[in-house]
Design an enzyme around this catalytic site. Structure first.
Site, short mmCIF file in Angstrom:
data_model
loop_
_atom_site.label_atom_id
_atom_site.label_comp_id
_atom_site.label_asym_id
_atom_site.label_seq_id
_atom_site.Cartn_x
_atom_site.Cartn_y
_atom_site.Cartn_z
N HIS A 197 22.91 46.03 23.91
CA HIS A 197 21.87 46.73 24.67
C HIS A 197 21.32 45.93 25.77
O HIS A 197 21.45 44.44 25.75
CB HIS A 197 20.92 47.26 23.64
N GLU A 238 18.03 45.28 26.39
CA GLU A 238 16.84 44.32 25.91
C GLU A 238 17.52 43.33 25.14
O GLU A 238 17.05 42.07 25.46
CB GLU A 238 16.21 45.17 24.74
N CYS A 267 15.71 50.66 20.83
CA CYS A 267 16.16 51.25 19.62
C CYS A 267 15.44 50.05 18.35
O CYS A 267 14.90 49.08 18.86
CB CYS A 267 17.51 51.27 19.48
#
Length: 159
Positions: free
Chosen positions: A82, A84, A110
């Site tokens: 991801h 992030e 998430c």
């Protein structure tokens, strides 16, 4: 008398950069960009896709798509990392502390990313779009990580 162009507020400025970063994403399902900022300075960026030195999903196909995995579920069934996570990893890789920083992300993180964000010491998340993961929002609230959703890109006059 000078005529100055309207300038975007800081949150919108950094969100625009996160949206640009997302254009590098290699995920076939969703392009996400992230920017870690402290004291109005960019510390790191990340986008979602396969790790370095690993073939992208465009070459291998999307396993989640093939298995009809709904959004927000079974994150381990994916070649990608991801945005992030990549932003946090890039900061660590280059020895940059992100404690006390703000994460600008095109999507709400998430629950897996939320855990990393909390432990990395990020104190604020600014995002545009939501994400189908209620546990994420619950953990971020419990850890007192501020959440701000940007819906538009208003402009401000002056500096």
């Amino acid at each position: 008398m000078t005529s100055e162009k309207p300038r975007p507020p800081w949150d919108n400025y950094f969100m625009d950069i996160a949206s640009l970063v997302a254009r590098r994403a290699t995920c076939l399902r969703r392009a996400v960009g992230a920017v870690v900022v402290k004291d109005r300075r960019i510390l790191s960026t990340g986008y979602n896709g396969a790790p370095s030195q690993v073939r992208h999903c465009a070459e291998t196909g999307c396993l989640r798509e093939q298995l009809a995995v709904p959004s927000g579920e079974r994150h381990e069934l994916c070649r990608g990392i991801h945005a992030e996570q990549n932003a946090i990893i890039q900061a660590a890789y280059h020895g940059v502390s992100i404690k006390g920083a703000t994460l600008f992300c095109t999507h709400l993180p998430c629950s897996i990313c939320a855990k990393m964000i909390i432990n990395a010491g990020i104190v604020r998340i600014v995002y545009k779009e939501g994400y189908a993961d209620t546990l994420s929002r619950e953990m971020l609230a419990e850890a007192e990580v501020a959440l701000v959703q940007l819906l538009e890109s208003p402009m401000e006059e002056g500096r």
